[in-house]
Design an enzyme around this catalytic site. Sequence first.
Site, PDB file in Angstrom:
ATOM      1  N   GLU A 165     -76.386  10.030  -7.527  1.00  0.00           N
ATOM      2  CA  GLU A 165     -74.989   9.585  -7.577  1.00  0.00           C
ATOM      3  C   GLU A 165     -74.202  10.538  -8.468  1.00  0.00           C
ATOM      4  O   GLU A 165     -74.676  10.910  -9.544  1.00  0.00           O
ATOM      5  CB  GLU A 165     -74.884   8.171  -8.159  1.00  0.00           C
ATOM      6  N   TYR A 179     -78.798  -6.198  -7.440  1.00  0.00           N
ATOM      7  CA  TYR A 179     -78.909  -6.281  -8.897  1.00  0.00           C
ATOM      8  C   TYR A 179     -80.291  -6.782  -9.283  1.00  0.00           C
ATOM      9  O   TYR A 179     -80.629  -7.939  -9.031  1.00  0.00           O
ATOM     10  CB  TYR A 179     -77.806  -7.219  -9.440  1.00  0.00           C
ATOM     11  N   THR A 194     -68.981   8.072  -6.267  1.00  0.00           N
ATOM     12  CA  THR A 194     -68.358   6.808  -6.650  1.00  0.00           C
ATOM     13  C   THR A 194     -66.867   6.817  -6.303  1.00  0.00           C
ATOM     14  O   THR A 194     -66.260   7.865  -6.053  1.00  0.00           O
ATOM     15  CB  THR A 194     -68.526   6.501  -8.155  1.00  0.00           C
TER      16      THR A 194
HETATM   17  P1  FAD Z   1     -70.081  -8.654  -4.203  1.00  0.00           P
HETATM   18  O1  FAD Z   1     -71.309  -8.537  -3.370  1.00  0.00           O
HETATM   19  O2  FAD Z   1     -68.833  -9.089  -3.548  1.00  0.00           O
HETATM   20  O3  FAD Z   1     -70.431  -9.609  -5.406  1.00  0.00           O
HETATM   21  C1  FAD Z   1     -69.462  -9.861  -6.443  1.00  0.00           C
HETATM   22  C2  FAD Z   1     -69.761 -11.206  -7.108  1.00  0.00           C
HETATM   23  O4  FAD Z   1     -69.508 -12.253  -6.172  1.00  0.00           O
HETATM   24  C3  FAD Z   1     -71.222 -11.347  -7.551  1.00  0.00           C
HETATM   25  O5  FAD Z   1     -71.257 -12.113  -8.714  1.00  0.00           O
HETATM   26  C4  FAD Z   1     -71.839 -12.110  -6.403  1.00  0.00           C
HETATM   27  O6  FAD Z   1     -72.956 -12.838  -6.865  1.00  0.00           O
HETATM   28  C5  FAD Z   1     -70.694 -13.014  -5.982  1.00  0.00           C
HETATM   29  N1  FAD Z   1     -70.739 -13.355  -4.540  1.00  0.00           N
HETATM   30  C6  FAD Z   1     -71.010 -12.516  -3.511  1.00  0.00           C
HETATM   31  N2  FAD Z   1     -70.935 -13.202  -2.329  1.00  0.00           N
HETATM   32  C7  FAD Z   1     -70.603 -14.475  -2.660  1.00  0.00           C
HETATM   33  C8  FAD Z   1     -70.368 -15.672  -1.904  1.00  0.00           C
HETATM   34  N3  FAD Z   1     -70.466 -15.705  -0.579  1.00  0.00           N
HETATM   35  N4  FAD Z   1     -70.034 -16.802  -2.571  1.00  0.00           N
HETATM   36  C9  FAD Z   1     -69.929 -16.826  -3.911  1.00  0.00           C
HETATM   37  N5  FAD Z   1     -70.134 -15.722  -4.702  1.00  0.00           N
HETATM   38  C10 FAD Z   1     -70.463 -14.574  -4.076  1.00  0.00           C
HETATM   39  N6  FAD Z   1     -67.832  -0.119  -8.726  1.00  0.00           N
HETATM   40  C11 FAD Z   1     -66.748   0.669  -8.489  1.00  0.00           C
HETATM   41  O7  FAD Z   1     -65.620   0.293  -8.829  1.00  0.00           O
HETATM   42  N7  FAD Z   1     -66.897   1.893  -7.876  1.00  0.00           N
HETATM   43  C12 FAD Z   1     -68.108   2.358  -7.460  1.00  0.00           C
HETATM   44  O8  FAD Z   1     -68.188   3.456  -6.909  1.00  0.00           O
HETATM   45  C13 FAD Z   1     -69.267   1.540  -7.697  1.00  0.00           C
HETATM   46  N8  FAD Z   1     -70.500   1.936  -7.298  1.00  0.00           N
HETATM   47  C14 FAD Z   1     -71.572   1.092  -7.440  1.00  0.00           C
HETATM   48  C15 FAD Z   1     -72.823   1.487  -6.949  1.00  0.00           C
HETATM   49  C16 FAD Z   1     -73.922   0.644  -7.064  1.00  0.00           C
HETATM   50  C17 FAD Z   1     -75.267   1.079  -6.518  1.00  0.00           C
HETATM   51  C18 FAD Z   1     -73.789  -0.618  -7.726  1.00  0.00           C
HETATM   52  C19 FAD Z   1     -74.973  -1.527  -7.881  1.00  0.00           C
HETATM   53  C20 FAD Z   1     -72.548  -1.015  -8.231  1.00  0.00           C
HETATM   54  C21 FAD Z   1     -71.431  -0.175  -8.088  1.00  0.00           C
HETATM   55  N9  FAD Z   1     -70.177  -0.538  -8.551  1.00  0.00           N
HETATM   56  C22 FAD Z   1     -69.074   0.272  -8.339  1.00  0.00           C
HETATM   57  C23 FAD Z   1     -69.998  -1.784  -9.303  1.00  0.00           C
HETATM   58  C24 FAD Z   1     -69.623  -2.986  -8.401  1.00  0.00           C
HETATM   59  O9  FAD Z   1     -68.377  -2.753  -7.779  1.00  0.00           O
HETATM   60  C25 FAD Z   1     -69.572  -4.209  -9.306  1.00  0.00           C
HETATM   61  O10 FAD Z   1     -70.861  -4.536  -9.750  1.00  0.00           O
HETATM   62  C26 FAD Z   1     -68.840  -5.414  -8.742  1.00  0.00           C
HETATM   63  O11 FAD Z   1     -68.619  -6.321  -9.830  1.00  0.00           O
HETATM   64  C27 FAD Z   1     -69.616  -6.170  -7.683  1.00  0.00           C
HETATM   65  O12 FAD Z   1     -69.712  -5.430  -6.531  1.00  0.00           O
HETATM   66  P2  FAD Z   1     -70.552  -5.944  -5.279  1.00  0.00           P
HETATM   67  O13 FAD Z   1     -70.347  -4.961  -4.221  1.00  0.00           O
HETATM   68  O14 FAD Z   1     -71.939  -6.310  -5.667  1.00  0.00           O
HETATM   69  O15 FAD Z   1     -69.738  -7.300  -4.938  1.00  0.00           O
END
Ligand code: FAD
Length: 293
Positions: free
Chosen positions: A16, A147, A49
Amino acid sequence: MRIDDLLKNGQTISFEVFPPKPGMDADLSGIRSTLSALGAADPDFVSITYGSGGNNRSRAIDIADIVISLRMRTLSHLTAVSYTKEEISGVLDALTDSGVENILALRGDIPLNSAPDVIHWKDFRRASELARFVRYRGEFCIGGAAYAEGHQDSVSPEADIEFMREKAECGVSFFITQLFFDNDAFLRLLERSGAAGVNAPILAGIMPVLRARQIRRIIEISGCKVPAKLEGLLDRYLDDDASMMDAGIDYAAEQISSLWSKGVAGVHIYTMNKSAEVLEILRRCNLERGGGR
Ligand code: FAD
């Protein structure tokens, strides 16, 4: 090549990188030479990112162009927070024009200090909704975040697996985890997701500890656990960057070697735009180009 197809052929090593901060590396020559150096390891793909709020949107696309020009495969991160469908479509059009085939569909980090009523959710509240929207276009392979130790807002490990299942149902065909320092946490995630029938490959996100103070901040933000061994190193080398770097390279190499020997689908290294240190990690675990791969 799509990353989900690539993963069918065996274990992957990927990196990354992040776009330089606005005002820095204006002509992107710095990141270009980092990428060129990282290319010596022959990574399976390089992810880029994407800042929530899009302040580096065009630079993320420019860097995807650089990765492609260096004959490496890209995975472009895309975040959902505060975007409309039209805006996302515009970014997807630009990525298609650049030849990007793989998208990491993310909700995005909520900007620090945002009160819930200040977050302007537009058309997407969750990564799964973004994944569904991207899938509708049909041309991208889609990855999602996982996670090992639960998302900060996670209610339970079981709920996390259900949200992974939801992402998979919306088109996510592989996952990359947030950084972790305790391999057992990752192996437990594999076990739980496998038992629940979530079968998409999960790549282990590894962040090398290169400076104690910097990593302390990252640990604070990500909330990931620090095993006693690493805690000892962070304390011992708080003010000794050279020793911390050497010990951190060793720690990451041990993490990767152990996961690799257990047959993980892939290892994704958070390079923090460092090349020499990352190449040294791969050398120490015999996974550099021409090594054990
Ligand atoms: P989601 O999957 O939408 O989850 C967000 C929250 O909502 C979690 O607590 C989840 O448990 C909850 N949730 C999901 N679905 C539901 C549902 N149906 N009902 C109730 N709750 C639900 N951030 C950036 O800004 N830019 C980046 O480039 C970036 N790259 C990343 C790369 C990796 C490999 C990782 C692991 C994270 C990255 N992040 C990045 C951080 C990420 O955007 C954050 O961790 C963010 O808070 C959650 O993203 P997510 O895609 O997991 O969201």
